[in-house]
Design a protein around this motif. Structure first.
Motif, PDB file in Angstrom:
ATOM      1  N   ASP A 302      50.435  68.263  95.772  1.00  0.00           N
ATOM      2  CA  ASP A 302      50.804  66.854  95.699  1.00  0.00           C
ATOM      3  C   ASP A 302      51.821  66.641  94.592  1.00  0.00           C
ATOM      4  N   MET A 303      52.727  65.702  94.805  1.00  0.00           N
ATOM      5  CA  MET A 303      53.693  65.309  93.776  1.00  0.00           C
ATOM      6  C   MET A 303      53.305  63.947  93.205  1.00  0.00           C
ATOM      7  N   PRO A 304      53.498  63.731  91.908  1.00  0.00           N
ATOM      8  CA  PRO A 304      53.267  62.382  91.363  1.00  0.00           C
ATOM      9  C   PRO A 304      54.126  61.368  92.114  1.00  0.00           C
ATOM     10  N   ALA A 305      53.541  60.234  92.434  1.00  0.00           N
ATOM     11  CA  ALA A 305      54.254  59.226  93.226  1.00  0.00           C
ATOM     12  C   ALA A 305      55.544  58.790  92.549  1.00  0.00           C
ATOM     13  N   GLU A 306      55.491  58.614  91.220  1.00  0.00           N
ATOM     14  CA  GLU A 306      56.674  58.134  90.514  1.00  0.00           C
ATOM     15  C   GLU A 306      57.799  59.172  90.532  1.00  0.00           C
ATOM     16  N   PHE A 307      57.433  60.454  90.568  1.00  0.00           N
ATOM     17  CA  PHE A 307      58.461  61.492  90.642  1.00  0.00           C
ATOM     18  C   PHE A 307      59.128  61.472  92.022  1.00  0.00           C
ATOM     19  N   TYR A 308      58.319  61.403  93.060  1.00  0.00           N
ATOM     20  CA  TYR A 308      58.859  61.397  94.419  1.00  0.00           C
ATOM     21  C   TYR A 308      59.736  60.174  94.663  1.00  0.00           C
ATOM     22  N   LEU A 309      59.235  58.999  94.306  1.00  0.00           N
ATOM     23  CA  LEU A 309      59.973  57.764  94.573  1.00  0.00           C
ATOM     24  C   LEU A 309      61.252  57.683  93.742  1.00  0.00           C
ATOM     25  N   SER A 310      61.184  58.103  92.477  1.00  0.00           N
ATOM     26  CA  SER A 310      62.391  58.047  91.643  1.00  0.00           C
ATOM     27  C   SER A 310      63.425  59.072  92.098  1.00  0.00           C
ATOM     28  N   THR A 311      62.973  60.200  92.653  1.00  0.00           N
ATOM     29  CA  THR A 311      63.918  61.183  93.195  1.00  0.00           C
ATOM     30  C   THR A 311      64.682  60.590  94.369  1.00  0.00           C
ATOM     31  N   VAL A 312      63.950  59.974  95.296  1.00  0.00           N
ATOM     32  CA  VAL A 312      64.589  59.385  96.472  1.00  0.00           C
ATOM     33  C   VAL A 312      65.538  58.266  96.067  1.00  0.00           C
ATOM     34  N   GLU A 313      65.076  57.392  95.180  1.00  0.00           N
ATOM     35  CA  GLU A 313      65.876  56.222  94.819  1.00  0.00           C
ATOM     36  C   GLU A 313      67.090  56.582  93.963  1.00  0.00           C
ATOM     37  N   LYS A 317      69.461  57.808  97.018  1.00  0.00           N
ATOM     38  CA  LYS A 317      69.955  56.484  97.369  1.00  0.00           C
ATOM     39  C   LYS A 317      71.098  56.037  96.451  1.00  0.00           C
ATOM     40  N   ASN A 318      70.859  56.099  95.153  1.00  0.00           N
ATOM     41  CA  ASN A 318      71.845  55.590  94.198  1.00  0.00           C
ATOM     42  C   ASN A 318      72.859  56.635  93.760  1.00  0.00           C
ATOM     43  N   GLY A 319      72.560  57.908  93.989  1.00  0.00           N
ATOM     44  CA  GLY A 319      73.490  58.981  93.632  1.00  0.00           C
ATOM     45  C   GLY A 319      73.861  58.985  92.164  1.00  0.00           C
ATOM     46  N   GLU A 320      72.866  58.827  91.287  1.00  0.00           N
ATOM     47  CA  GLU A 320      73.161  58.700  89.856  1.00  0.00           C
ATOM     48  C   GLU A 320      73.768  59.972  89.271  1.00  0.00           C
ATOM     49  N   ILE A 321      73.339  61.137  89.747  1.00  0.00           N
ATOM     50  CA  ILE A 321      73.926  62.386  89.259  1.00  0.00           C
ATOM     51  C   ILE A 321      75.349  62.523  89.791  1.00  0.00           C
ATOM     52  N   ALA A 322      75.527  62.281  91.083  1.00  0.00           N
ATOM     53  CA  ALA A 322      76.846  62.412  91.706  1.00  0.00           C
ATOM     54  C   ALA A 322      77.867  61.479  91.065  1.00  0.00           C
ATOM     55  N   LYS A 323      77.409  60.312  90.596  1.00  0.00           N
ATOM     56  CA  LYS A 323      78.310  59.333  89.979  1.00  0.00           C
ATOM     57  C   LYS A 323      78.357  59.476  88.452  1.00  0.00           C
ATOM     58  N   ASN A 324      77.627  60.465  87.931  1.00  0.00           N
ATOM     59  CA  ASN A 324      77.552  60.682  86.474  1.00  0.00           C
ATOM     60  C   ASN A 324      77.049  59.425  85.764  1.00  0.00           C
ATOM     61  N   GLU A 325      75.988  58.836  86.318  1.00  0.00           N
ATOM     62  CA  GLU A 325      75.407  57.622  85.759  1.00  0.00           C
ATOM     63  C   GLU A 325      73.924  57.788  85.436  1.00  0.00           C
ATOM     64  N   PHE A 326      73.461  59.023  85.318  1.00  0.00           N
ATOM     65  CA  PHE A 326      72.039  59.289  85.114  1.00  0.00           C
ATOM     66  C   PHE A 326      71.632  58.953  83.684  1.00  0.00           C
ATOM     67  N   VAL A 327      70.491  58.280  83.544  1.00  0.00           N
ATOM     68  CA  VAL A 327      69.971  57.879  82.239  1.00  0.00           C
ATOM     69  C   VAL A 327      68.638  58.568  81.993  1.00  0.00           C
ATOM     70  N   VAL A 328      68.473  59.175  80.820  1.00  0.00           N
ATOM     71  CA  VAL A 328      67.238  59.847  80.436  1.00  0.00           C
ATOM     72  C   VAL A 328      66.745  59.255  79.121  1.00  0.00           C
ATOM     73  N   ASP A 329      65.563  58.684  79.166  1.00  0.00           N
ATOM     74  CA  ASP A 329      64.936  58.134  77.964  1.00  0.00           C
ATOM     75  C   ASP A 329      65.876  57.172  77.232  1.00  0.00           C
ATOM     76  N   GLY A 330      66.569  56.344  77.998  1.00  0.00           N
ATOM     77  CA  GLY A 330      67.477  55.353  77.421  1.00  0.00           C
ATOM     78  C   GLY A 330      68.852  55.863  77.068  1.00  0.00           C
ATOM     79  N   HIS A 331      69.091  57.148  77.271  1.00  0.00           N
ATOM     80  CA  HIS A 331      70.387  57.742  76.937  1.00  0.00           C
ATOM     81  C   HIS A 331      71.157  58.069  78.209  1.00  0.00           C
ATOM     82  N   LYS A 332      72.368  57.538  78.351  1.00  0.00           N
ATOM     83  CA  LYS A 332      73.202  57.857  79.506  1.00  0.00           C
ATOM     84  C   LYS A 332      73.796  59.250  79.327  1.00  0.00           C
TER      85      LYS A 332
END
Length: 432
Positions: A302-313, A317-332
């Protein structure tokens, strides 16, 4: 409570099918029936044997099965699976070859958290352990993690990778397989900005969805066909009372397995029918080709729900890595901050999960990396599994990856970032 009831219902159905298989197998083996041989009983016993084994494997974490290894000295050395870093949602483990001198190559394999255990990369580990000190991320089954341990989404996953890389130090070469490729790229960029001295020497991304929209497949385009509310309603369930993670919201491994099987339903049905025939003739064995493959394929977590849903979204969906817009712990995170880590991408020509074009997109994102440290390899005729565990990996890709690692094993030299950014990506440097 409806989510918990659904989870328990799925587990009950799995348990019932395992019991039916065991019952059929035992009934067909009843000694009295031997007085009057009946082919139907042989078939019943074979069906029971295959059914019991299949449904039993769905809840059993496979063993690594790497007991010993013959080294250059001609002697067998035991392999000790040693936990280096222990965390609630995943450990960093080392395949320590006892009595062997430490290898200069140090490789971190980042295993997917996509429904299967890290043992899916067993053959990959086996092919590398002879030439390197191999470490791997061993993710845990979410249903066994108490709710008190908190959440685990893609930002937490990325920070786990950051900590693992820091633990191993800069003389490390990272290989990310499939699903974790975007997050491993982000973790490397995070280190480049926050802790440059802890960056790995090289990063190899194999069949990962860096830009899912580059060449969409049925798998990567799934997120665009449903809304997040629909996905949360239909895919997320609550762990039942039987497990340590009771109450935790998860994407069940059994549900993921159903999706896997439905993609090639005809092929899987034929494989099990053929195995039943072989078992009825006494030609099946514990370690035949069918059981070797399905013992691993059917073992799901099983995968944690928040991991699965945030991966999809956020990834699909949003392509945050592809657009170089990924944020980790408040840091872009700026992927362009990677200036010294050599990056290589590997794709399979016939990959129907992460099609060619999705992974190589990473090279264009690395705007601060010189052309000499970028490489791409497209493996002709290879599917998704073949590029990290099949004959294509063993015969063609593995030698190229080791060559890439060796050519980037020295300490990085200072670079003029502006000059480096002006050079185009050499997407075939390592394939020549």
């Amino acid at each position: 409570m409806k989510y918990m009831a659904t989870y328990d219902l799925m587990e009950s159905m799995r348990n019932t099918n395992q019991w039916l298989g065991a019952t059929a197998k035992s009934l067909a083996a009843y000694p009295m029936f031997s007085l009057v041989p009946n082919p139907a009983l042989q078939w019943l016993g074979a069906w029971g044997e295959v059914t019991e084994r299949s449904f039993e494997r769905m809840v059993a974490k496979p063993d690594w099965g790497l007991d010993s290894f013959t080294c250059e000295d001609g002697r067998d050395h035991l392999i000790n699976v040693k936990t280096v870093v222990e965390r609630p949602f995943g450990d960093l483990i080392h395949f320590e070859v006892q009595g062997r001198e430490t290898k200069k190559r140090q490789i971190l394999l980042v295993a997917p958290m996509s429904g299967h255990y890290a043992t899916l990369l067993r053959s990959t580990v086996k092919s590398l352990v002879s030439d390197a000190e191999v470490y791997i991320t061993d993710w845990h089954n979410a249903r066994d993690i108490p709710v008190s341990e908190g959440k685990f989404d893609i930002e937490d996953y990325t920070l786990y990778l950051v900590d693992f890389m820091r633990e191993l130090g800069p003389d490390t070469h990272v290989i990310a397989v499939c699903q974790p490729a975007p997050l491993t790229l982000a973790a490397t960029a995070y280190l480049a900005e926050q802790d440059p001295d802890a960056q790995p020497r090289s990063l190899t991304l194999i069949g990962g969805p860096i830009d899912p929209d580059a060449t969409p497949t049925d798998v990567t385009d799934f997120g665009n066909r449903v809304t997040m509310s629909q996905l949360a309603e239909t895919a997320i369930q609550q762990v039942g009372f039987k497990f340590k993670g009771v109450g935790r919201m998860v994407y069940p491994g059994l549900l993921q397995l159903t999706s896997f099987m439905s993609m090639n339903q005809e092929r899987h049905s034929q494989a099990f029918s053929d195995q039943i025939v072989r078992a009825s003739k006494g030609e099946a064995s514990d370690h035949d080709a069918h059981n070797r493959f399905y013992d691993e394929y059917l073992a799901v977590m099983d995968m944690p729900a928040e991991f699965y849903l945030s991966t999809v979204e956020r990834i699909f969906k949003n392509g945050e890595i592809a657009k170089n817009e990924f944020v980790v712990d408040g840091h872009k995170v700026d992927i362009g901050a990677i200036t010294t880590v050599a990056v290589k991408t590997v794709e399979g020509e016939k990959d129907d999960i992460s099609a060619p074009g999705q992974c190589v997109a990473a090279l264009d994102l690395c705007t601060g990396l010189p052309d000499s440290k970028k490489a791409n390899h497209l493996e002709p005729g290879a599917g998704h599994y073949g590029i990290f565990a099949g004959s294509s990996w063993r015969n063609n890709i593995r030698p190229l990856v080791l060559e890439f690692i060796d050519s980037n094993s020295g300490a990085p030299k200072s670079k003029d970032k502006k000059a480096a950014a002006s050079k185009p990506a050499n997407k075939n440097a390592a394939a020549k």
